[in-house]
Design a protein around this motif. Structure first.
Motif, PDB file in Angstrom:
ATOM      1  N   VAL A 274      18.931  29.057  30.774  1.00 32.89           N
ATOM      2  CA  VAL A 274      18.225  29.923  31.715  1.00 32.89           C
ATOM      3  C   VAL A 274      19.169  30.991  32.256  1.00 32.89           C
ATOM      4  CG1 VAL A 274      16.568  28.166  32.463  1.00 32.89           C
ATOM      5  CG2 VAL A 274      18.722  28.410  33.683  1.00 32.89           C
ATOM      6  N   THR A 275      18.566  32.092  32.700  1.00 31.24           N
ATOM      7  CA  THR A 275      19.289  33.111  33.450  1.00 31.24           C
ATOM      8  C   THR A 275      18.586  33.241  34.791  1.00 31.24           C
ATOM      9  OG1 THR A 275      20.016  34.294  31.487  1.00 31.24           O
ATOM     10  CG2 THR A 275      19.969  35.543  33.534  1.00 31.24           C
ATOM     11  N   ILE A 276      19.378  33.146  35.859  1.00 37.81           N
ATOM     12  CA  ILE A 276      18.848  33.164  37.218  1.00 37.81           C
ATOM     13  C   ILE A 276      19.472  34.334  37.959  1.00 37.81           C
ATOM     14  CG2 ILE A 276      18.716  31.882  39.391  1.00 37.81           C
ATOM     15  CD1 ILE A 276      19.044  29.336  37.567  1.00 37.81           C
ATOM     16  N   THR A 277      18.630  35.112  38.647  1.00 39.21           N
ATOM     17  CA  THR A 277      19.100  36.255  39.426  1.00 39.21           C
ATOM     18  C   THR A 277      18.513  36.197  40.825  1.00 39.21           C
ATOM     19  OG1 THR A 277      19.211  37.629  37.437  1.00 39.21           O
ATOM     20  CG2 THR A 277      19.192  38.786  39.547  1.00 39.21           C
ATOM     21  N   ASN A 278      19.357  36.414  41.812  1.00 46.29           N
ATOM     22  CA  ASN A 278      18.894  36.606  43.186  1.00 46.29           C
ATOM     23  C   ASN A 278      18.640  38.101  43.353  1.00 46.29           C
ATOM     24  OD1 ASN A 278      18.427  36.864  45.902  1.00 46.29           O
ATOM     25  ND2 ASN A 278      20.407  36.081  46.563  1.00 46.29           N
ATOM     26  N   THR A 279      17.377  38.488  43.385  1.00 45.93           N
ATOM     27  CA  THR A 279      17.024  39.907  43.509  1.00 45.93           C
ATOM     28  C   THR A 279      17.004  40.369  44.959  1.00 45.93           C
ATOM     29  OG1 THR A 279      14.657  39.425  43.592  1.00 45.93           O
ATOM     30  CG2 THR A 279      15.632  39.815  41.402  1.00 45.93           C
ATOM     31  N   GLY A 280      17.225  39.432  45.890  1.00 45.89           N
ATOM     32  CA  GLY A 280      17.169  39.761  47.304  1.00 45.89           C
ATOM     33  C   GLY A 280      18.475  40.326  47.834  1.00 45.89           C
ATOM     34  N   ASP A 281      18.469  40.625  49.139  1.00 43.51           N
ATOM     35  CA  ASP A 281      19.654  41.191  49.772  1.00 43.51           C
ATOM     36  C   ASP A 281      20.369  40.184  50.683  1.00 43.51           C
ATOM     37  OD1 ASP A 281      17.795  41.053  51.794  1.00 43.51           O
ATOM     38  OD2 ASP A 281      17.831  43.186  52.278  1.00 43.51           O
ATOM     39  N   LYS A 282      19.980  38.905  50.571  1.00 41.00           N
ATOM     40  CA  LYS A 282      20.626  37.835  51.339  1.00 41.00           C
ATOM     41  C   LYS A 282      20.925  36.662  50.401  1.00 41.00           C
ATOM     42  CE  LYS A 282      18.610  38.676  55.869  1.00 41.00           C
ATOM     43  NZ  LYS A 282      18.063  39.960  55.789  1.00 41.00           N
ATOM     44  N   PRO A 283      21.965  35.882  50.704  1.00 36.79           N
ATOM     45  CA  PRO A 283      22.253  34.709  49.872  1.00 36.79           C
ATOM     46  C   PRO A 283      21.117  33.684  49.978  1.00 36.79           C
ATOM     47  CG  PRO A 283      24.003  35.063  51.506  1.00 36.79           C
ATOM     48  CD  PRO A 283      22.918  36.040  51.799  1.00 36.79           C
ATOM     49  N   VAL A 284      20.831  33.017  48.860  1.00 37.26           N
ATOM     50  CA  VAL A 284      19.835  31.942  48.839  1.00 37.26           C
ATOM     51  C   VAL A 284      20.370  30.790  47.990  1.00 37.26           C
ATOM     52  CG1 VAL A 284      17.822  33.416  49.226  1.00 37.26           C
ATOM     53  CG2 VAL A 284      18.583  32.968  46.887  1.00 37.26           C
ATOM     54  N   THR A 285      19.893  29.601  48.303  1.00 36.03           N
ATOM     55  CA  THR A 285      20.265  28.413  47.543  1.00 36.03           C
ATOM     56  C   THR A 285      19.084  28.023  46.672  1.00 36.03           C
ATOM     57  OG1 THR A 285      21.759  27.705  49.293  1.00 36.03           O
ATOM     58  CG2 THR A 285      21.052  26.022  47.729  1.00 36.03           C
ATOM     59  N   PHE A 286      19.386  27.697  45.409  1.00 36.10           N
ATOM     60  CA  PHE A 286      18.322  27.428  44.436  1.00 36.10           C
ATOM     61  C   PHE A 286      18.848  26.511  43.345  1.00 36.10           C
ATOM     62  CE2 PHE A 286      16.131  28.618  40.430  1.00 36.10           C
ATOM     63  CZ  PHE A 286      14.836  28.266  40.791  1.00 36.10           C
TER      64      PHE A 286
ATOM     65  N   THR B  31      11.148  23.491  39.864  1.00 36.96           N
ATOM     66  CA  THR B  31      12.350  24.052  40.469  1.00 36.96           C
ATOM     67  C   THR B  31      12.472  23.538  41.903  1.00 36.96           C
ATOM     68  OG1 THR B  31      11.358  26.014  41.493  1.00 36.96           O
ATOM     69  CG2 THR B  31      12.003  26.182  39.152  1.00 36.96           C
ATOM     70  N   SER B  32      13.631  23.724  42.476  1.00 39.81           N
ATOM     71  CA  SER B  32      13.785  23.442  43.898  1.00 39.81           C
ATOM     72  C   SER B  32      13.090  24.543  44.691  1.00 39.81           C
ATOM     73  CB  SER B  32      15.265  23.405  44.276  1.00 39.81           C
ATOM     74  OG  SER B  32      15.792  24.731  44.315  1.00 39.81           O
ATOM     75  N   ASP B  33      12.976  24.321  45.978  1.00 36.72           N
ATOM     76  CA  ASP B  33      12.578  25.394  46.874  1.00 36.72           C
ATOM     77  C   ASP B  33      13.730  26.391  46.954  1.00 36.72           C
ATOM     78  OD1 ASP B  33      10.258  23.929  47.421  1.00 36.72           O
ATOM     79  OD2 ASP B  33      11.092  23.043  49.249  1.00 36.72           O
ATOM     80  N   VAL B  34      13.434  27.615  47.352  1.00 38.31           N
ATOM     81  CA  VAL B  34      14.472  28.612  47.630  1.00 38.31           C
ATOM     82  C   VAL B  34      14.762  28.535  49.126  1.00 38.31           C
ATOM     83  CG1 VAL B  34      15.115  31.043  47.523  1.00 38.31           C
ATOM     84  CG2 VAL B  34      13.631  30.077  45.753  1.00 38.31           C
ATOM     85  N   LEU B  35      16.039  28.359  49.464  1.00 42.29           N
ATOM     86  CA  LEU B  35      16.449  28.181  50.855  1.00 42.29           C
ATOM     87  C   LEU B  35      17.296  29.344  51.325  1.00 42.29           C
ATOM     88  CD1 LEU B  35      17.614  24.451  50.632  1.00 42.29           C
ATOM     89  CD2 LEU B  35      15.320  25.307  51.154  1.00 42.29           C
ATOM     90  N   ASN B  36      17.135  29.716  52.604  1.00 45.32           N
ATOM     91  CA  ASN B  36      17.990  30.761  53.159  1.00 45.32           C
ATOM     92  C   ASN B  36      19.288  30.153  53.680  1.00 45.32           C
ATOM     93  OD1 ASN B  36      17.414  29.647  55.698  1.00 45.32           O
ATOM     94  ND2 ASN B  36      15.983  31.268  56.271  1.00 45.32           N
ATOM     95  N   GLU B  37      20.109  30.969  54.328  1.00 44.04           N
ATOM     96  CA  GLU B  37      21.415  30.509  54.811  1.00 44.04           C
ATOM     97  C   GLU B  37      21.304  29.388  55.833  1.00 44.04           C
ATOM     98  OE1 GLU B  37      24.548  33.951  54.965  1.00 44.04           O
ATOM     99  OE2 GLU B  37      22.588  34.732  55.577  1.00 44.04           O
ATOM    100  N   LYS B  38      20.186  29.337  56.553  1.00 44.14           N
ATOM    101  CA  LYS B  38      19.979  28.280  57.547  1.00 44.14           C
ATOM    102  C   LYS B  38      19.356  27.032  56.931  1.00 44.14           C
ATOM    103  CE  LYS B  38      19.317  31.576  61.278  1.00 44.14           C
ATOM    104  NZ  LYS B  38      18.370  32.118  62.250  1.00 44.14           N
ATOM    105  N   ARG B  39      19.186  27.055  55.603  1.00 41.78           N
ATOM    106  CA  ARG B  39      18.589  25.962  54.832  1.00 41.78           C
ATOM    107  C   ARG B  39      17.092  25.833  55.085  1.00 41.78           C
ATOM    108  NH1 ARG B  39      21.776  24.729  50.876  1.00 41.78           N
ATOM    109  NH2 ARG B  39      21.192  22.570  50.744  1.00 41.78           N
ATOM    110  N   ASP B  40      16.462  26.910  55.573  1.00 38.47           N
ATOM    111  CA  ASP B  40      15.015  26.945  55.736  1.00 38.47           C
ATOM    112  C   ASP B  40      14.375  27.336  54.412  1.00 38.47           C
ATOM    113  OD1 ASP B  40      15.196  26.446  58.518  1.00 38.47           O
ATOM    114  OD2 ASP B  40      15.453  28.592  58.921  1.00 38.47           O
ATOM    115  N   VAL B  41      13.211  26.757  54.112  1.00 37.93           N
ATOM    116  CA  VAL B  41      12.485  27.089  52.889  1.00 37.93           C
ATOM    117  C   VAL B  41      11.877  28.482  53.048  1.00 37.93           C
ATOM    118  CG1 VAL B  41      10.540  26.479  51.399  1.00 37.93           C
ATOM    119  CG2 VAL B  41      11.976  24.674  52.385  1.00 37.93           C
ATOM    120  N   ILE B  42      12.249  29.382  52.130  1.00 36.92           N
ATOM    121  CA  ILE B  42      11.629  30.715  52.160  1.00 36.92           C
ATOM    122  C   ILE B  42      10.612  30.874  51.032  1.00 36.92           C
ATOM    123  CG2 ILE B  42      13.496  31.847  53.402  1.00 36.92           C
ATOM    124  CD1 ILE B  42      14.477  32.984  50.725  1.00 36.92           C
TER     125      ILE B  42
END
Length: 163
Positions: free
Chosen positions: A75-87, A141-152
């Motif tokens: 797989v190829t995974i890209t974070n297209t956003g402007d903030k770090p995310v966990t995935f 897949t997992s949920d996508v989490l923000n820096e605070k570990r909240d599900v976005i």
């Protein structure tokens, strides 16, 4: 062994890590968007693996067989956003709607389950030892989490066949 040149069923490659024989290959060209994450499933291969003596201890955590089949997904995974995310591209994996695997069963361990910086792209593999021939796979897949570990964005299910 490096399997990138294995493109034909029954083709084999070997090195000091062992031998792989390609049993199935499909390039599904599936791209999914999960919030700011874009995940492309580039290739799925099923191999018969015969690890070298030096590698057999690693696989004993997954099987006691000296040779076995495994499925590998690139797989190829890209974070297209402007903030770090966990995935994590594979939190749960279902083989032919019968056998279920989790990330703890992943034999490739290529650090795809991580925090992705803005615009970061990673390509890698995950894979599992299988006990029977495969016709289809479904991954959650997992949920996508923000820096605070909240599900976005909630994780999604992706299905594909190996025919």
């Amino acid at each position: 062994p490096d399997d990138r040149k294995l493109t034909t069923v029954n083709q084999s490659v070997s090195d000091d890590k062992g031998e792989l024989t390609l049993k199935q290959i499909v390039r599904p060209d599936v791209t999914q968007t999960i919030g700011p994450i874009t995940m492309k499933i580039e290739e799925m291969k099923v191999f018969h693996a015969r690890p070298s003596y030096g590698m057999i201890d690693f696989f004993h955590g997954f099987t006691h067989d000296e040779s076995f089949d495994l499925v590998k997904i690139r797989v190829t995974i890209t974070n297209t956003g402007d903030k770090p995310v966990t995935f994590n591209p594979v939190a749960h994996f279902k083989l032919d709607a019968k056998t279920e695997k989790t990330i703890e069963d992943d034999v490739y361990l290529e650090s795809l389950a991580t925090t992705y910086a803005p615009s970061e792209t990673r390509t890698g593999n995950f894979g599992f030892i299988i006990e029977q021939p495969l016709e289809s796979v479904e991954l959650l897949t997992s949920d996508v989490l923000n820096e605070k570990r909240d599900v976005i964005e909630k994780g999604i299910s992706v299905s594909t066949t190996l025919k």
